[in-house]
Every structure is written in structure tokens, then in C-alpha cells.
Motif scaffolding. Sequence first.
Motif, PDB file in Angstrom:
ATOM      1  N   ALA A  42       0.832  -1.205   0.000  1.00 14.34           N
ATOM      2  CA  ALA A  42       0.000   0.000   0.000  1.00 14.34           C
ATOM      3  C   ALA A  42       0.869   1.259   0.000  1.00 14.34           C
ATOM      4  O   ALA A  42       0.587   2.216  -0.733  1.00 14.34           O
ATOM      5  CB  ALA A  42      -0.929   0.001   1.204  1.00 14.34           C
ATOM      6  N   ILE A  43       1.919   1.256   0.805  1.00 13.84           N
ATOM      7  CA  ILE A  43       2.831   2.397   0.822  1.00 13.84           C
ATOM      8  C   ILE A  43       3.490   2.560  -0.538  1.00 13.84           C
ATOM      9  O   ILE A  43       3.627   3.678  -1.058  1.00 13.84           O
ATOM     10  CB  ILE A  43       3.881   2.243   1.945  1.00 13.84           C
ATOM     11  CG1 ILE A  43       3.210   2.374   3.312  1.00 13.84           C
ATOM     12  CG2 ILE A  43       5.008   3.252   1.790  1.00 13.84           C
ATOM     13  CD1 ILE A  43       4.098   2.009   4.479  1.00 13.84           C
ATOM     14  N   GLY A  44       3.884   1.455  -1.164  1.00 12.41           N
ATOM     15  CA  GLY A  44       4.498   1.506  -2.485  1.00 12.41           C
ATOM     16  C   GLY A  44       3.569   2.089  -3.537  1.00 12.41           C
ATOM     17  O   GLY A  44       3.986   2.890  -4.384  1.00 12.41           O
ATOM     18  N   VAL A  45       2.298   1.711  -3.493  1.00 13.11           N
ATOM     19  CA  VAL A  45       1.320   2.247  -4.456  1.00 13.11           C
ATOM     20  C   VAL A  45       1.139   3.746  -4.250  1.00 13.11           C
ATOM     21  O   VAL A  45       1.107   4.517  -5.218  1.00 13.11           O
ATOM     22  CB  VAL A  45      -0.018   1.492  -4.340  1.00 13.11           C
ATOM     23  CG1 VAL A  45      -1.130   2.218  -5.070  1.00 13.11           C
ATOM     24  CG2 VAL A  45       0.127   0.073  -4.862  1.00 13.11           C
ATOM     25  N   VAL A  51       4.796  10.064  -6.887  1.00 10.69           N
ATOM     26  CA  VAL A  51       5.994  10.386  -7.667  1.00 10.69           C
ATOM     27  C   VAL A  51       5.657  10.583  -9.140  1.00 10.69           C
ATOM     28  O   VAL A  51       6.171  11.493  -9.793  1.00 10.69           O
ATOM     29  CB  VAL A  51       7.067   9.279  -7.481  1.00 10.69           C
ATOM     30  CG1 VAL A  51       8.186   9.424  -8.483  1.00 10.69           C
ATOM     31  CG2 VAL A  51       7.614   9.311  -6.070  1.00 10.69           C
ATOM     32  N   MET A  52       4.790   9.750  -9.677  1.00  9.39           N
ATOM     33  CA  MET A  52       4.440   9.831 -11.099  1.00  9.39           C
ATOM     34  C   MET A  52       3.338  10.867 -11.376  1.00  9.39           C
ATOM     35  O   MET A  52       2.949  11.034 -12.534  1.00  9.39           O
ATOM     36  CB  MET A  52       3.996   8.456 -11.610  1.00  9.39           C
ATOM     37  CG  MET A  52       5.065   7.380 -11.477  1.00  9.39           C
ATOM     38  SD  MET A  52       6.578   7.757 -12.346  1.00  9.39           S
ATOM     39  CE  MET A  52       6.069   7.499 -14.006  1.00  9.39           C
ATOM     40  N   HIS A  53       2.836  11.527 -10.326  1.00  9.26           N
ATOM     41  CA  HIS A  53       1.764  12.520 -10.454  1.00  9.26           C
ATOM     42  C   HIS A  53       0.524  11.931 -11.133  1.00  9.26           C
ATOM     43  O   HIS A  53      -0.059  12.536 -12.030  1.00  9.26           O
ATOM     44  CB  HIS A  53       2.250  13.762 -11.224  1.00  9.26           C
ATOM     45  CG  HIS A  53       3.442  14.400 -10.618  1.00  9.26           C
ATOM     46  ND1 HIS A  53       3.373  15.128  -9.452  1.00  9.26           N
ATOM     47  CD2 HIS A  53       4.747  14.417 -11.007  1.00  9.26           C
ATOM     48  CE1 HIS A  53       4.584  15.573  -9.145  1.00  9.26           C
ATOM     49  NE2 HIS A  53       5.435  15.146 -10.069  1.00  9.26           N
ATOM     50  N   TRP A  54       0.117  10.739 -10.693  1.00 13.08           N
ATOM     51  CA  TRP A  54      -1.023  10.045 -11.282  1.00 13.08           C
ATOM     52  C   TRP A  54      -2.304  10.199 -10.472  1.00 13.08           C
ATOM     53  O   TRP A  54      -3.330   9.610 -10.831  1.00 13.08           O
ATOM     54  CB  TRP A  54      -0.713   8.560 -11.446  1.00 13.08           C
ATOM     55  CG  TRP A  54       0.245   8.263 -12.560  1.00 13.08           C
ATOM     56  CD1 TRP A  54       0.621   9.085 -13.573  1.00 13.08           C
ATOM     57  CD2 TRP A  54       0.943   7.036 -12.764  1.00 13.08           C
ATOM     58  NE1 TRP A  54       1.514   8.452 -14.390  1.00 13.08           N
ATOM     59  CE2 TRP A  54       1.735   7.190 -13.920  1.00 13.08           C
ATOM     60  CE3 TRP A  54       0.988   5.828 -12.084  1.00 13.08           C
ATOM     61  CZ2 TRP A  54       2.544   6.182 -14.408  1.00 13.08           C
ATOM     62  CZ3 TRP A  54       1.798   4.812 -12.568  1.00 13.08           C
ATOM     63  CH2 TRP A  54       2.560   5.001 -13.728  1.00 13.08           C
ATOM     64  N   TRP A  55      -2.308  10.965  -9.385  1.00  7.23           N
ATOM     65  CA  TRP A  55      -3.511  11.097  -8.575  1.00  7.23           C
ATOM     66  C   TRP A  55      -4.640  11.755  -9.366  1.00  7.23           C
ATOM     67  O   TRP A  55      -5.774  11.277  -9.343  1.00  7.23           O
ATOM     68  CB  TRP A  55      -3.233  11.905  -7.300  1.00  7.23           C
ATOM     69  CG  TRP A  55      -2.489  11.117  -6.263  1.00  7.23           C
ATOM     70  CD1 TRP A  55      -1.193  11.286  -5.898  1.00  7.23           C
ATOM     71  CD2 TRP A  55      -2.994  10.038  -5.466  1.00  7.23           C
ATOM     72  NE1 TRP A  55      -0.851  10.387  -4.930  1.00  7.23           N
ATOM     73  CE2 TRP A  55      -1.930   9.613  -4.639  1.00  7.23           C
ATOM     74  CE3 TRP A  55      -4.215   9.397  -5.368  1.00  7.23           C
ATOM     75  CZ2 TRP A  55      -2.075   8.569  -3.721  1.00  7.23           C
ATOM     76  CZ3 TRP A  55      -4.344   8.355  -4.457  1.00  7.23           C
ATOM     77  CH2 TRP A  55      -3.287   7.959  -3.654  1.00  7.23           C
ATOM     78  N   LYS A  56      -4.346  12.882 -10.033  1.00  2.48           N
ATOM     79  CA  LYS A  56      -5.388  13.587 -10.797  1.00  2.48           C
ATOM     80  C   LYS A  56      -5.934  12.749 -11.946  1.00  2.48           C
ATOM     81  O   LYS A  56      -7.146  12.614 -12.084  1.00  2.48           O
ATOM     82  CB  LYS A  56      -4.856  14.921 -11.322  1.00  2.48           C
ATOM     83  CG  LYS A  56      -5.400  16.093 -10.601  1.00  2.48           C
ATOM     84  CD  LYS A  56      -4.973  17.374 -11.288  1.00  2.48           C
ATOM     85  CE  LYS A  56      -5.163  18.516 -10.315  1.00  2.48           C
ATOM     86  NZ  LYS A  56      -4.645  19.763 -10.837  1.00  2.48           N
ATOM     87  N   PRO A  57      -5.070  12.177 -12.808  1.00  2.50           N
ATOM     88  CA  PRO A  57      -5.619  11.336 -13.884  1.00  2.50           C
ATOM     89  C   PRO A  57      -6.385  10.124 -13.357  1.00  2.50           C
ATOM     90  O   PRO A  57      -7.388   9.722 -13.947  1.00  2.50           O
ATOM     91  CB  PRO A  57      -4.393  10.899 -14.677  1.00  2.50           C
ATOM     92  CG  PRO A  57      -3.302  11.802 -14.300  1.00  2.50           C
ATOM     93  CD  PRO A  57      -3.636  12.354 -12.956  1.00  2.50           C
ATOM     94  N   LEU A  58      -5.910   9.553 -12.246  1.00  4.38           N
ATOM     95  CA  LEU A  58      -6.614   8.408 -11.669  1.00  4.38           C
ATOM     96  C   LEU A  58      -8.020   8.810 -11.258  1.00  4.38           C
ATOM     97  O   LEU A  58      -8.994   8.109 -11.556  1.00  4.38           O
ATOM     98  CB  LEU A  58      -5.839   7.860 -10.473  1.00  4.38           C
ATOM     99  CG  LEU A  58      -6.490   6.694  -9.731  1.00  4.38           C
ATOM    100  CD1 LEU A  58      -6.492   5.449 -10.600  1.00  4.38           C
ATOM    101  CD2 LEU A  58      -5.771   6.430  -8.423  1.00  4.38           C
TER     102      LEU A  58
END
Length: 146
Positions: A42-45, A51-58
Motif C-alpha cells: 500500500a505504501i508503495g502504491v 511520484v508519477m503525479h497520477w492522482w489527478k488522472p486516476l
Amino acid sequence: MSWETIFGQLSWDSLVFSGAIKHPSTSEFVASGAGSIVILGAIGVVVLLTVMHWWKPLWRDWLTSVDHKKIGIMYIVIALVMFLRALIEAGVMRSQQLAAADGAGYLSADHFGQLFTTHGTIMIFFVAMPFITGLMNYVMPLQIGA
């Protein structure tokens, strides 16, 4: 606000990890290892998404989507993740049976029963049902031309 107000009777000694530290046994090490893998995963995800700035697209493209294909894919991905968990449980159960051929094995009978029950529950309710639902969600609108 005190600890008892939030958690009630739950204490550090109630957690699996604390028992393995105080009174180590193989069964508790297996449970501690599994819990540690879940927490580290979970921490890794979270780190990868940050790091990849994928929160907004997700959030924008997947979690709030009304596209039937994306919803079906999300169901299928969750089913595959849970299948991996159930596969690991199956491996632990089979290795216990192999180890118990000559002796007591490394799991207690109670822990083996819990693994057996959770494996079956996960395979039916968290693998088979989401996979079928995801497949229906993906394919059915295409079949009817929606």
C-alpha cells in the motif's frame, strides 16, 4: 480525545505483529509477514502515484468515469489483484500440507482453517463475481450497440 474514545478495547497487544514480537511462533511469523507485505504494498502504491503525479488522472479519468469499458476494466483489475492474494493463500496451504506430511507443519490447525475459509470466500466473492461483473460491464453494451 483519548485512545479509549477512538479505539475502545483495541490495544497494541491485539495486533498480530505485537504477538509475533513478544512470543514468536511460525504461525505468527506467517501472519506478520503477510500483514507487512500488505502494508508495504500500500505504501508503495501511494509513493508510485505521488511520484508519477497520477492522482489527478486516476481520479478524473478512471475513478469518476461513466465509461462502461473503464468500469469493467476496474472490476477485472480488482478481481486479478484478489486472485493473486488467493493464489498466495493456496500456496501457503499447499506448503503446509507438504510440511505436515512428516510432522505438525508450520501452521496451527486454527490458522489453517482460517486460511481455507478466507481462500474460498475470496475466490467466490472477490474474484469470480467481480470478474464476471467486469466482463459483463465491458462486453454487454458492445453487444447491444450502446
